[in-house]
Design an enzyme around this catalytic site. Structure first.
Site, PDB file in Angstrom:
ATOM      1  N   ASN A 107      37.841  16.147  11.294  1.00 53.82           N
ATOM      2  CA  ASN A 107      36.793  16.654  12.006  1.00 53.82           C
ATOM      3  C   ASN A 107      36.061  17.274  10.802  1.00 53.82           C
ATOM      4  OD1 ASN A 107      35.249  17.765  14.838  1.00 53.82           O
ATOM      5  ND2 ASN A 107      34.988  15.526  13.885  1.00 53.82           N
ATOM      6  N   ASN A 141      25.211  16.330  14.530  1.00 58.87           N
ATOM      7  CA  ASN A 141      25.721  14.410  14.774  1.00 58.87           C
ATOM      8  C   ASN A 141      25.424  13.720  13.440  1.00 58.87           C
ATOM      9  OD1 ASN A 141      27.729  15.199  17.079  1.00 58.87           O
ATOM     10  ND2 ASN A 141      26.382  14.997  18.145  1.00 58.87           N
ATOM     11  N   GLY A 181      33.327  22.950  18.822  1.00 58.37           N
ATOM     12  CA  GLY A 181      34.667  23.637  18.288  1.00 58.37           C
ATOM     13  C   GLY A 181      35.154  23.353  17.068  1.00 58.37           C
ATOM     14  N   ASN A 217      28.258  21.368  25.809  1.00 58.33           N
ATOM     15  CA  ASN A 217      28.583  19.985  25.507  1.00 58.33           C
ATOM     16  C   ASN A 217      28.644  19.507  26.556  1.00 58.33           C
ATOM     17  OD1 ASN A 217      30.841  21.539  23.988  1.00 58.33           O
ATOM     18  ND2 ASN A 217      30.748  19.584  22.702  1.00 58.33           N
ATOM     19  N   HIS A 275      31.853  16.448  28.091  1.00 62.81           N
ATOM     20  CA  HIS A 275      32.468  16.171  28.002  1.00 62.81           C
ATOM     21  C   HIS A 275      33.414  15.149  29.036  1.00 62.81           C
ATOM     22  CE1 HIS A 275      33.182  17.926  24.469  1.00 62.81           C
ATOM     23  NE2 HIS A 275      33.239  19.026  24.701  1.00 62.81           N
ATOM     24  N   GLU A 277      33.403  10.778  19.999  1.00 64.65           N
ATOM     25  CA  GLU A 277      32.671  11.449  19.982  1.00 64.65           C
ATOM     26  C   GLU A 277      31.392  11.781  20.392  1.00 64.65           C
ATOM     27  OE1 GLU A 277      32.204  15.299  17.483  1.00 64.65           O
ATOM     28  OE2 GLU A 277      34.332  15.120  17.103  1.00 64.65           O
ATOM     29  N   ARG A 278      30.458  11.726  21.377  1.00 62.14           N
ATOM     30  CA  ARG A 278      28.804  11.683  21.147  1.00 62.14           C
ATOM     31  C   ARG A 278      28.642  11.689  19.832  1.00 62.14           C
ATOM     32  NH1 ARG A 278      24.717  15.500  24.321  1.00 62.14           N
ATOM     33  NH2 ARG A 278      26.028  17.682  22.860  1.00 62.14           N
ATOM     34  N   CYS A 283      38.934  17.069  17.942  1.00 57.80           N
ATOM     35  CA  CYS A 283      37.349  17.675  18.927  1.00 57.80           C
ATOM     36  C   CYS A 283      37.401  18.773  19.357  1.00 57.80           C
ATOM     37  CB  CYS A 283      36.438  16.291  19.437  1.00 57.80           C
ATOM     38  SG  CYS A 283      34.562  17.111  20.612  1.00 57.80           S
ATOM     39  N   GLY A 284      37.096  19.745  19.285  1.00 57.03           N
ATOM     40  CA  GLY A 284      37.651  20.814  19.316  1.00 57.03           C
ATOM     41  C   GLY A 284      37.229  21.633  20.786  1.00 57.03           C
ATOM     42  N   THR A 285      35.708  21.488  21.043  1.00 53.73           N
ATOM     43  CA  THR A 285      35.162  21.432  22.618  1.00 53.73           C
ATOM     44  C   THR A 285      35.618  20.396  23.847  1.00 53.73           C
ATOM     45  OG1 THR A 285      33.128  20.244  21.580  1.00 53.73           O
ATOM     46  CG2 THR A 285      32.875  22.487  21.724  1.00 53.73           C
TER      47      THR A 285
END
Ligand code: ZDP
Length: 375
Positions: free
Chosen positions: A11, A68, A78, A165, A167, A216-217, A225-227
């Site tokens: 990422n 983004n 994240g 954010n 999810h 991912e958005r 994607c960490g979060t």
């Protein structure tokens, strides 16, 4: 305009050190096209997002903003905050054990550099009330928003969690067998997610080992994607599918996620690596520099504080309750200067006499019929 590219499990992010710069207006948020062009993998540098290290607005050491690849701003990131920690350490010459308090739109986040070069992050508590995610899905029996959504002619059991954010987490029997592109793009903009959503397909290998794919958005399919991994672990634990701690395998590699029972905070551990350091060419460089009043060169002194004229008059009653903040702008400065001049050059005896005289004249003035003000 210097930048660095870092990646965490594939990422990837463009990082700008603007800790000594001052934003003019809303910076990149007002120029979504600039983030889009920087992130474009053919017409630009190429990345999943742009991360700015900015001066903090409160007690934290610095502030992070993340944009983004589609130009939209995310509250948190994240993998990005691990990359940010490595980037700061590399620039400042910091080693293992160094930690930072980072202000984000998801609150204070605390990354810490580990001995192996990886980064552990205290990601704070997850958001599990529907309107804090945000989602229209109702609170479900597992203690998080849940529901069944019809997408592509099929019904999917979806859970929602926020890490600042939004999810959407979809447990499935086989992540590899699904059309991530179709499902992800449809769920990202599903009306149940008014701020859109990051979409995660998760397959449970064991209660401590999950495998996931990420849409991912604002960026589409990414390698990690960490979060999202944090939100997925929290959702899986609440749904009874995993322990509080697990390894989550993402396409780019594994993250260790644990949800601490005592603090309620989610901890994430994973890698972050530098890829290259570069200098933006024109016209991107000038366009980005124009968003800040000071270029991000580390050789320049920090921006000078605004002048008294720029700041305008001060409200002593609120601003200076703890002592004078800006003596130059103080409306009572003139009065205080007169008192200082009066006190100077008079002996203590003079001052006592002055006080007695004025007390006497005030007392006389109050006696009815004896003149004085108002009589
Ligand atoms: O919330 C969003 O819009 C995400 N695309 C932001 C980036 C999240 C990220 N993938 C992460 O690791 O948390 C960087």
């Amino acid at each position: 305009m210097e930048f660095s590219k870092y990646q965490g499990l594939g990422n990837d992010f463009l990082l700008f050190d603007l800790r000594r710069a001052r934003l003019t207006g809303d910076g990149l948020a007002a120029e979504p096209d600039l983030a889009r062009r920087l992130c474009h993998r053919r017409f630009g540098v190429g990345a999943d997002g742009v991360i700015l290290a900015l001066p903090s607005q409160g007690p934290a050491e610095l502030r992070m903003r993340i944009f983004n690849a589609d130009g939209s701003e995310a509250e948190m990131c994240g993998n990005g905050i691990r990359c940010l920690a490595r980037f700061l350490a590399d620039r400042d010459g910091d080693g293992p054990g160094r930690s930072w308090e980072v202000e984000t739109a998801a609150g204070l986040i605390l990354p810490e550099l580990l001995a192996d070069g990886g980064v552990r992050v205290d990601m704070g508590s997850p958001f599990l009330e529907p309107d804090t995610v945000p989602t229209q899905l109702p609170m479900g029996p597992a203690g998080l928003p849940q529901g069944e959504l019809d997408v592509m002619g099929q019904t999917w059991g979806v859970a929602a969690a926020g890490m600042g954010n939004p999810h959407a987490v979809v447990p499935v029997p086989d992540v590899a067998a699904l059309d991530l592109e179709a499902l992800g793009s449809a769920l990202e903009v599903h009306p149940m997610f008014p701020a859109r959503a990051n979409v995660h397909l998760v397959q449970v290998l064991s209660p401590t080992h999950l495998v996931m794919r990420v849409w991912e958005r604002g960026a589409g399919p990414t390698l990690a994607c960490g979060t999202g991994a944090c939100a997925t672990l929290v959702a899986c634990h609440l749904l009874g599918l995993s322990e509080r701690q697990a390894r989550l395998d993402l396409p780019g590699g594994p993250l260790l996620i644990s949800w601490d029972e005592q603090s309620g905070h989610v901890l994430m551990e994973g890698p972050a690596e530098p890829v290259f350091h570069g200098v933006l060419a024109e016209p991107l460089a000038s366009e980005l520099a124009a968003l800040f009043s000071t270029p991000a060169s580390p050789d320049l002194p920090p921006p000078s504080p605004p002048s008294q004229e720029e700041l305008g008059p001060i409200d002593c009653a609120t601003a200076c309750a703890q002592g004078c903040q800006r003596p130059q702008a103080c409306p009572s400065a003139e009065a205080r200067a007169k008192v200082a001049a009066l006190l100077e050059g008079r002996s203590l005896d003079d001052l006592v006499r002055l006080a007695n005289d004025s007390l006497e004249s005030r007392l006389l003035g109050r006696r009815p019929g004896e003149g004085g003000p108002g009589a």
